[in-house]
Design a protein around this motif. Structure first.
Motif, short mmCIF file in Angstrom:
data_model
loop_
_atom_site.label_atom_id
_atom_site.label_comp_id
_atom_site.label_asym_id
_atom_site.label_seq_id
_atom_site.Cartn_x
_atom_site.Cartn_y
_atom_site.Cartn_z
N LEU A 219 23.76 11.28 24.42
CA LEU A 219 25.88 11.36 24.81
C LEU A 219 26.22 12.23 24.00
O LEU A 219 27.09 13.40 24.98
CB LEU A 219 26.33 10.36 25.14
N ALA A 220 26.65 12.68 23.08
CA ALA A 220 27.27 13.44 21.99
C ALA A 220 26.57 14.86 23.05
O ALA A 220 27.39 16.00 23.53
CB ALA A 220 27.11 13.48 20.38
N LYS A 221 25.06 15.10 22.42
CA LYS A 221 24.39 16.00 23.46
C LYS A 221 25.05 16.64 24.84
O LYS A 221 25.16 17.66 24.84
CB LYS A 221 23.07 16.17 22.81
N GLU A 222 24.42 16.14 25.90
CA GLU A 222 25.20 15.59 27.01
C GLU A 222 26.54 16.57 26.85
O GLU A 222 27.02 17.68 28.13
CB GLU A 222 24.41 14.63 28.20
N VAL A 223 27.58 15.38 26.48
CA VAL A 223 29.26 15.99 26.87
C VAL A 223 29.29 17.60 26.25
O VAL A 223 29.96 18.31 26.83
CB VAL A 223 29.70 14.61 25.69
N VAL A 224 28.32 17.91 25.03
CA VAL A 224 28.86 19.32 24.28
C VAL A 224 28.42 19.77 25.20
O VAL A 224 28.83 21.25 25.53
CB VAL A 224 28.30 19.22 22.81
N ALA A 225 26.71 19.53 25.85
CA ALA A 225 26.12 20.94 26.53
C ALA A 225 27.30 21.16 28.57
O ALA A 225 27.30 22.32 28.35
CB ALA A 225 24.76 20.33 27.26
N ARG A 226 27.68 19.83 28.74
CA ARG A 226 29.05 19.86 30.00
C ARG A 226 30.29 20.48 29.85
O ARG A 226 30.84 21.43 30.25
CB ARG A 226 28.83 18.80 29.86
N CYS A 227 30.60 20.47 27.62
CA CYS A 227 32.33 21.21 27.76
C CYS A 227 31.43 22.54 27.60
O CYS A 227 32.13 23.21 28.22
CB CYS A 227 32.28 20.55 26.34
N HIS A 228 30.31 23.01 27.08
CA HIS A 228 30.39 24.27 27.25
C HIS A 228 30.46 25.27 28.52
O HIS A 228 30.62 25.74 28.79
CB HIS A 228 29.24 23.84 26.10
N GLU A 229 29.52 24.86 29.54
CA GLU A 229 29.65 24.83 30.49
C GLU A 229 30.68 25.21 31.39
O GLU A 229 30.78 25.94 32.01
CB GLU A 229 28.55 23.63 31.62
N LEU B 1 34.46 25.51 24.04
CA LEU B 1 33.52 25.38 22.96
C LEU B 1 34.06 24.21 22.07
O LEU B 1 35.01 23.83 20.86
CB LEU B 1 33.74 26.12 21.92
N VAL B 2 32.77 23.34 21.46
CA VAL B 2 33.44 21.87 20.96
C VAL B 2 31.78 21.73 20.05
O VAL B 2 30.89 22.19 20.52
CB VAL B 2 33.82 20.60 21.55
N LEU B 3 31.93 20.61 18.63
CA LEU B 3 30.88 20.81 18.17
C LEU B 3 30.37 19.80 18.24
O LEU B 3 30.99 18.61 17.84
CB LEU B 3 30.46 21.51 17.01
N ALA B 4 28.44 18.90 17.88
CA ALA B 4 28.25 17.70 17.76
C ALA B 4 28.37 17.73 15.49
O ALA B 4 28.56 18.67 15.53
CB ALA B 4 27.51 17.08 18.29
N CYS B 5 28.41 16.69 15.25
CA CYS B 5 28.52 16.93 14.15
C CYS B 5 28.05 14.72 13.89
O CYS B 5 27.61 14.34 14.45
CB CYS B 5 29.46 17.02 13.13
N GLY B 6 27.79 14.88 12.53
CA GLY B 6 27.38 13.69 12.26
C GLY B 6 26.01 13.15 11.67
O GLY B 6 24.98 14.03 12.26
N THR B 7 25.67 12.44 10.88
CA THR B 7 24.78 12.02 10.04
C THR B 7 23.38 11.74 11.32
O THR B 7 22.20 12.05 11.27
CB THR B 7 24.81 10.88 9.52
N HIS B 8 24.04 10.81 12.23
CA HIS B 8 23.45 10.58 13.47
C HIS B 8 23.17 11.62 14.65
O HIS B 8 22.61 11.52 15.67
CB HIS B 8 23.26 9.43 14.09
N GLY B 9 23.79 12.44 14.02
CA GLY B 9 23.87 13.69 15.49
C GLY B 9 25.35 12.94 16.71
O GLY B 9 25.23 13.52 17.83
N ASN B 10 25.79 11.87 16.87
CA ASN B 10 26.24 11.40 17.52
C ASN B 10 27.70 11.49 17.63
O ASN B 10 28.59 10.47 18.41
CB ASN B 10 26.29 9.95 17.64
#
Ligand code: PLZ
Length: 460
Positions: free
Chosen positions: A397-407, A411-420
């Motif tokens: 979900l984090a990845k999907e949200v980042v992609a939608r924001c970029h579109e 500009l936002v970034l993901a982070c975290g040990t689990h990438g979430n």
């Protein structure tokens, strides 16, 4: 030099989509990049920037993108701050470099003086300047070892301290930072971080249990063999983890009891980012050594190690340095940054950014099924995606949200040990209208990504 006269922004402070993001010019430039640049570098958003100011990044296709990243917490005073520009231009007109170990210049001393005066700690201090954060962390360890005659280093789960060999060993996460790059320097030990959201027995137990684990580790490994304990006051790359209240104080006390140098890594959370000059101030902790970088250079490479004089001066003369350490242009930029922080407006902005972000993001805790935590201080705020109940991380979900924001040009970034985790690090000079526009896009993207994920999992 008075360089603070207000300058009206030249770049319009509104989001604008002229083309898809990335647009055709960026796509072509990125294709050329792939022919020339190692694939070892990734990129969050393959868009080429032409100008940046306030809260806007303007790309080569004429799109105006809202910047909620600040080049990873670097351009806190803005990417075109007039005080930084004026001082760098003035320095540039005189000379670019001498090497501070060869001949001297006053900018270096002035930056050290400001840091000695403003870094937490009511004691006599000295500062050493370098270029990158990793370099400063490594030098903090060199200094701690030299001063104590001990070698071990204690770090924490989810820590990030850099990509050089020693700092990779100190960084927690294997992929992408460490994979295939070992063997690493020895003598680095890792203890639990009192991370409230994921503490197994509940947030209320995090401080006591994590401190007990640190005590056990020190007892087993020999507390008197540890030179340094290194901690981020708010963990950055690891997921914007704000340690449970009292944990950092407890660490400082443990370090003091065992003669271990307490090193606070303020590289991401420092220099006004959290609404205080140093994130240490939120918990009232004081590093024997405090490490800064990123925002202090206003976009030019500068890092610093500031600490107790008796530690900083324990190293033999000539033992510290580097060709570019405290480069004159970077020092000039830092003096511009310090000037920009002088009247308190930027710190107040950081707090306003937090209020606005919390007002818009906290409702997601009720409205969505997967935004499970909203946390941070000042202009360092994050949302964590996890399933209710199990807290299973939802990096998808984090990845999907980042992609939608970029579109949508945010500009936002993901982070975290689990990438979430999605993190927000806007420049402190961003206008509140622009911030609200960006956060609105983020909130809508969360709803859309959740609906999309559900439609994928529910059989037709
Ligand atoms: N300590 C707390 O956040 C750098 C890393 C980006 P350097 N964080 C961004 C990336 O993927 O390389 C950082 C940090 C903390 C140390 C560092 C290291 O700072 O200037 O990147 O070396």
């Amino acid at each position: 030099m008075n360089t603070t006269q207000p300058k009206s922004p030249q770049l319009e402070q509104t989001r604008l989509l002229r083309t898809a993001v990335p647009g055709p010019t960026s796509v072509a430039l990125h294709a050329e990049r792939m022919q020339q640049v190692t694939t070892g570098f990734g990129v969050a958003l393959p868009v080429f920037i032409e100008r940046a100011e306030g809260g806007i990044l303007q790309d080569v296709d004429g799109n105006r993108i809202i910047d909620l990243v600040s080049g990873i917490a670097v351009t806190s005073v803005g990417a075109s701050n007039p005080a930084v520009q004026a001082r760098v231009a003035e320095q540039l007109s005189r000379f670019t470099h001498t090497c501070f170990m060869v001949t001297e210049y006053v900018g270096f001393t002035e930056v050290c003086a400001w840091l000695n005066a403003h870094t937490p700690g009511d004691f006599d201090k000295r500062t050493a300047l370098f270029s990158t954060g990793a370099e400063a962390v490594e030098n903090a360890i060199k200094i701690a070892r030299s001063a104590t005659g001990r070698s071990k280093v204690l770090v924490f789960d989810d820590a990030y301290h850099g990509r050089s060999l020693l700092t990779m060993a100190m960084t927690a996460k294997e992929n992408p930072y460490k994979k295939g790059f070992g063997p690493f320097p020895s003598e680095v030990y890792r203890a639990p971080m009192a991370a409230p959201f994921r503490w197994p027995s509940g947030a209320q137990n995090a401080t006591a249990e994590a401190l007990a684990a640190v005590e056990t580790l020190l007892a087993e490994r020999g507390a008197h063999t540890f030179a340094a304990m290194v901690v981020e006051p708010i963990q950055g790359e690891g997921g914007f983890i704000v340690p449970a209240p009292g944990f950092l104080q407890g660490l400082q006390q443990l370090a003091a009891r065992h003669g271990i140098v307490f090193v606070v890594d303020e590289i991401q959370a420092g220099m006004g980012r959290t609404g205080r000059l140093f994130a240490s101030e939120h918990e009232g902790i004081v590093g024997d050594i405090t490490v800064t970088a990123k925002a202090i250079g206003g976009g030019l490479p500068l890092s610093a190690v500031t600490g107790r004089t008796e530690l900083m001066n324990a190293v033999h003369t000539g033992g510290l340095g580097g060709t570019y350490a405290g480069n004159p242009l970077a020092c000039a930029a830092a003096l511009g940054v310090f000037e920009a922080f002088e009247d308190g407006t930027l710190l107040a902005n950081a707090r306003l950014i937090e209020t606005t972000a919390r007002r818009m993001l906290e409702p997601l805790l009720e409205q969505t099924a997967t935004v499970a935590d909203v946390r941070g201080h000042g202009a360092m705020i994050a949302i964590e995606f996890a399933d209710r109940g199990t807290l299973a991380p939802r990096a998808d979900l984090a990845k999907e949200v980042v992609a939608r924001c970029h579109e949508q040009g945010v500009l936002v970034l993901a982070c975290g040990t689990h990438g979430n985790v999605i993190r927000l690090l806007p420049p402190l000079v961003i206008g509140l209208d622009l911030l609200e526009d960006g956060l609105g896009v983020l909130c809508a993207a969360v709803a859309q990504a959740e609906a999309f994920a559900l439609s994928e999992t529910v059989p037709a």
